[in-house]
Design an enzyme around this catalytic site. Sequence first.
Site, PDB file in Angstrom:
ATOM      1  CE1 TYR A 103      -3.679   2.341   0.956  1.00 16.72           C
ATOM      2  CE2 TYR A 103      -2.503   3.013   2.838  1.00 16.72           C
ATOM      3  CZ  TYR A 103      -3.522   3.176   2.054  1.00 16.72           C
ATOM      4  OH  TYR A 103      -4.388   4.198   2.167  1.00 16.72           O
ATOM      5  CG  ASP A 175      -2.525  -4.026   4.734  1.00 21.89           C
ATOM      6  OD1 ASP A 175      -3.572  -4.445   4.975  1.00 21.89           O
ATOM      7  OD2 ASP A 175      -2.090  -2.766   4.444  1.00 21.89           O
ATOM      8  CE  LYS A 200      -9.239   1.306   3.047  1.00 22.55           C
ATOM      9  NZ  LYS A 200      -8.206   0.821   2.509  1.00 22.55           N
TER      10      LYS A 200
HETATM   11  C1  PLP Z   1      -7.023   1.681   3.139  1.00 22.15           C
HETATM   12  C2  PLP Z   1      -5.795   0.832   3.395  1.00 22.15           C
HETATM   13  C3  PLP Z   1      -4.906   0.899   4.337  1.00 22.15           C
HETATM   14  C4  PLP Z   1      -4.913   2.301   5.194  1.00 22.15           C
HETATM   15  O1  PLP Z   1      -6.152   2.392   5.930  1.00 22.15           O
HETATM   16  P1  PLP Z   1      -6.591   3.906   6.359  1.00 22.15           P
HETATM   17  O2  PLP Z   1      -7.864   3.546   7.453  1.00 22.15           O
HETATM   18  O3  PLP Z   1      -7.148   4.432   4.973  1.00 22.15           O
HETATM   19  O4  PLP Z   1      -5.473   4.571   7.077  1.00 22.15           O
HETATM   20  C5  PLP Z   1      -3.891   0.168   4.478  1.00 22.15           C
HETATM   21  N1  PLP Z   1      -3.746  -1.024   3.751  1.00 22.15           N
HETATM   22  C6  PLP Z   1      -4.639  -1.132   2.707  1.00 22.15           C
HETATM   23  C7  PLP Z   1      -4.369  -2.343   1.850  1.00 22.15           C
HETATM   24  C8  PLP Z   1      -5.760  -0.336   2.440  1.00 22.15           C
HETATM   25  O5  PLP Z   1      -6.476  -0.583   1.575  1.00 22.15           O
END
Ligand code: PLP
Length: 378
Positions: A103, A175, A200
């Site tokens: 990311y 992640d 998300k």
């Molecule tokens: C959106 C996202 C993040 C970061 O999340 P935020 O809450 O926007 O800081 C990290 N990793 C992935 C894969 C994401 O899609």
Amino acid sequence: MKRDTRLIHSGRPKGADGYVNAPVGRASTVLAPSTDELYGPTPPRRHYGRGGVSPNGELRRALCELYEADHCALASSGLAAVVLAIRTAIDGPGEVLITDSVYGPVRRFCDEELPRLGVTPRYYDPRIGAGIKQLTSDQTRMILLESPGSLTFEVQDIAAIAEAAQAVGAKTVIDDTWSAGVLMNPLDHGIDYAAQALTKYVGGHSDFLAGAVTARSEAAEALRSRESLYGQHVSPDDAFLALRGFRTLSLRLERSGANSVILAERLAELPAVAHVLHPAHEKFPDNALYKKYFSGPAGCFSIVLDGVSPRDGETMAERLTLFGMGFSWGGFESLVLPCDRQIRRTAVPWKEDGALLRFAIGLEDVDDLWADLEQAFA
Ligand SMILES: *Cc1c(COP(=O)(O)O)cnc(C)c1O
């Protein structure tokens, strides 16, 4: 209990008041009746709001049960959660190995912040698998994974990478936002720290940001002691929204995942589409690894248009009416994101000859979404 039952019953209050949901407690100060209690060991009550009042504890418990983890740290965003996991995993100067599909904002953190700590980031091919052994040494402090990559969807051989890390005493951080901890449990494959953006799928409604890191045994202890150093905090209102989203998480993933597979298959038939980058798509190179690690599809994937310039790809995205154009994913509504402007690769150059469009598929009727795609392609 099976996973779907746990999603409903974990992190619920057990108070005599009978509330189904833990109430929102707004407090910076929580008064103590005595100095012994004020300065005593924190649980069962916290005496300062930064540690989280209700329902933050319930959210932590729910996520611990989902991952079968011993500790869950909450952070103010998904990015903050990944950064907290990285800082916990790195215990001194050396080298870290980062997937090239990482990311973008995490890449920036690694490039700009880690060198200041005497840590050198080195990027690797997300499809490297057990070949990562060639890159590890006694200097390796941590390996960072993201599976699948959130723009290009390479699926990683998590167990092979975790094993290579353990062999040199390095920690692993993943992640795990795509699977939300529901479609896969990285901790079962030897990963030390699983981070995800609750923003998300757990949130599910595009209305707040938060993140979580979960871990087991010794890694959990390290996480517990490190998290309070960084002042991370999630407001009780946002913790409440995260828990509300948590209850329907599995159901929403099922719908958006099923929609995304149908659309991926239809898109693959269009002459204008060169590749469909969806882990669950049969022709995707990592489909076998997807089947090994995931119990089902999430709703986010990309396509590469055949010889279409990034600018024309952006024009096509602007023609969509049901798909909003924007960052993020995991909400109830479908989104499209032209990605060419944010692709950064150093280990494996991005060589596709055509615009890259990412779709986050929501809960709409799939035929309406298809009709919208067809008119934009026309
Ligand atoms: C959106 C996202 C993040 C970061 O999340 P935020 O809450 O926007 O800081 C990290 N990793 C992935 C894969 C994401 O899609």
